[in-house]
Motif scaffolding. Structure first.
Motif, short mmCIF file in Angstrom:
data_model
loop_
_atom_site.label_atom_id
_atom_site.label_comp_id
_atom_site.label_asym_id
_atom_site.label_seq_id
_atom_site.Cartn_x
_atom_site.Cartn_y
_atom_site.Cartn_z
N SER A 142 0.79 -1.22 0.00
CA SER A 142 0.00 0.00 0.00
C SER A 142 0.82 1.28 0.00
CB SER A 142 -0.92 0.03 1.23
OG SER A 142 -1.88 -1.00 1.15
N ARG A 161 1.34 -12.59 -3.43
CA ARG A 161 0.45 -13.75 -3.35
C ARG A 161 1.24 -15.05 -3.54
NH1 ARG A 161 -2.67 -14.05 -8.46
NH2 ARG A 161 -0.61 -14.82 -9.05
N THR A 187 -3.41 -3.80 4.95
CA THR A 187 -4.58 -4.59 4.59
C THR A 187 -4.43 -5.23 3.22
OG1 THR A 187 -5.95 -3.14 5.94
CG2 THR A 187 -7.10 -4.53 4.36
N LEU A 188 -3.73 -4.58 2.30
CA LEU A 188 -3.54 -5.15 0.97
C LEU A 188 -2.63 -6.37 1.03
CD1 LEU A 188 -4.45 -4.86 -1.92
CD2 LEU A 188 -2.52 -3.31 -2.34
N LYS A 191 -4.84 -9.13 2.00
CA LYS A 191 -5.69 -9.60 0.91
C LYS A 191 -4.91 -10.50 -0.05
CE LYS A 191 -9.07 -6.80 -0.53
NZ LYS A 191 -10.27 -7.28 0.18
N ILE A 194 -4.79 -13.79 1.78
CA ILE A 194 -6.09 -14.46 1.69
C ILE A 194 -6.25 -15.12 0.33
CG2 ILE A 194 -8.58 -14.02 1.52
CD1 ILE A 194 -8.12 -11.85 3.72
N MET A 195 -5.91 -14.40 -0.74
CA MET A 195 -6.00 -14.99 -2.07
C MET A 195 -5.09 -16.20 -2.20
SD MET A 195 -5.58 -13.24 -5.85
CE MET A 195 -7.23 -12.54 -5.79
N ALA A 235 -13.07 -5.31 4.88
CA ALA A 235 -12.16 -5.65 3.78
C ALA A 235 -11.83 -7.14 3.73
CB ALA A 235 -10.87 -4.84 3.90
N VAL A 236 -11.97 -7.85 4.85
CA VAL A 236 -11.56 -9.26 4.87
C VAL A 236 -12.69 -10.23 5.18
CG1 VAL A 236 -9.21 -8.60 5.55
CG2 VAL A 236 -10.85 -9.26 7.32
N HIS A 238 -15.10 -11.28 3.56
CA HIS A 238 -15.45 -12.19 2.46
C HIS A 238 -14.71 -13.52 2.56
CE1 HIS A 238 -11.65 -10.47 1.09
NE2 HIS A 238 -11.53 -11.52 0.29
N ALA A 239 -13.60 -13.53 3.30
CA ALA A 239 -12.82 -14.76 3.45
C ALA A 239 -13.45 -15.74 4.43
CB ALA A 239 -11.40 -14.42 3.91
#
Length: 353
Positions: A142, A161, A187-188, A191, A194-195, A235-236, A238-239
């Motif tokens: 970020s 990732r 946070t990015l 993410k 998470i991906m 932001a998270v 959805h995981a």
């Protein structure tokens, strides 16, 4: 794709309905107490850089130390033990010229934790769980490290990732039940992690439960990328993490208002593991176990937490004090899932139903 569900996650959720669970405490603090020399870290490996401080490498060169610390936390009452792999990724190990050992480190660390957890579960029949620890790396997606070039990034999202997915795969191969994405200052970065876990999950066809833990970097309750606790959750979420929480940052007393915010929002189990107070002028942590235990008792009595433990400065004595503090206290009740659209910039936005 239909995934095979995680048996460990189902057992964990069942245990969490019955009582407040405990994770472990700091590895770095305990490793420092052994006063290891550079040769202890290096072992027989031919590495060009000084290895003192490369705590992750000890899974290969001094597994007895990592095993002993893990078992001390289990003796103190931990239901979860994490792997000593906070910096066991390609990006962080570049600083030690140990990139080629990353998979080997993660496998070894996971196996140490798995063996200890299984040994203790066999003794008394109480389930123990292993969380594969993934740290934030020393890069940020970020922010620019160059004040003269705000658009510059030292790493891109796809690379981050891939780094996380390599580590996740090794931790799972070593026997971890869950993947712990912790000390999230960006946070990015989270993410990307998470991906990585979702991609590895799809590759294996087996559910890989995630534990996600943000770290607050100032008293306003934001992380380094500027997200508030509520915005971070948006932001998270959805995981569908097994646990969502906060770690590191301040001591339990200063963290409490932010714990209360997260506890009031999340439809996941809440796991909080703060530092043992704030460090003194010498970087040491003075907060005694009884003091930490008192703060945790307050959280438990207010119904704010499902899982507690310790971060920087904490020891098995701190975990034992927490175990005493939460004994017999009911666990926090989960909120029903809120199906409204919840978005986040630096601050949250909830769309009206």
């Amino acid at each position: 794709m239909t995934l095979r569900r995680s048996e460990a996650a189902a057992i964990f959720r069942d245990q969490a309905k019955q009582r407040i669970l405990l994770t472990d405490g700091a590895f770095g603090t305990m490793i420092q107490s052994y006063r290891l020399e550079e040769a202890d870290y290096r072992g027989s490996y031919d590495l060009s850089c000084d290895q003192k401080g490369n705590n992750d490498l000890l899974a290969l060169t001094r597994p007895d130390v990592i095993d002993a610390i893990t078992r001390q936390y289990l003796d103190a009452g931990s239901d979860i033990v994490s792997t000593n792999t906070f910096n066991a990724n390609i990006i962080s190990q570049e600083d030690y010229d140990a990139v080629r050992l990353v998979r080997e480190i993660n496998l070894a660390a996971a196996r140490i934790a798995r063996k200890a957890a299984d040994d203790y579960a066999a003794k008394d029949g109480r389930p123990r769980f292993v969380a594969g620890a993934i740290g934030p790396t020393n890069k940020t997606l970020s922010l620019s490290p160059d004040v003269n070039d705000p658009g510059y990034r030292a790493v891109d999202f796809d690379t981050m990732r891939d780094v996380y997915q390599d580590q996740t795969a090794a931790l799972l191969d070593g026997g971890c039940d869950f993947i712990l994405i912790e000390t999230i200052f960006d946070t990015l970065n989270a993410k990307a992690a998470i991906m990585a876990v979702l991609d590895e999950q799809a590759k294996r066809g087996v559910e890989v439960p995630m534990m996600i833990s943000m770290t607050i970097t100032d008293m306003s309750g934001r992380n380094l990328s500027g997200h508030s606790v509520e915005a971070f959750w948006h932001a998270v979420r959805h995981a569908h993490p097994l646990t969502i929480g906060l770690n590191c940052a301040f001591g339990a007393d200063l963290l409490r208002p932010h714990v209360q915010v997260l506890s009031g929002l999340a439809d996941a189990l809440v796991m909080i593991y703060p530092n043992a107070g704030l460090p003194n002028d010498l970087g040491q942590y003075d907060e005694q176990p009884a003091t930490t235990g008192g703060f945790i008792r307050d959280w438990a009595e207010q119904g704010l937490v499902n899982v507690v433990g310790g971060c920087c400065g904490s020891t098995p004595a701190h975990i034992a004090a927490m175990a005493d503090a939460v004994a017999g206290k009911p666990a926090r009740e989960l909120h029903a899932h809120d199906h409204r659209t919840r978005l986040a910039g630096l601050d949250p936005m909830t769309m009206a139903a």
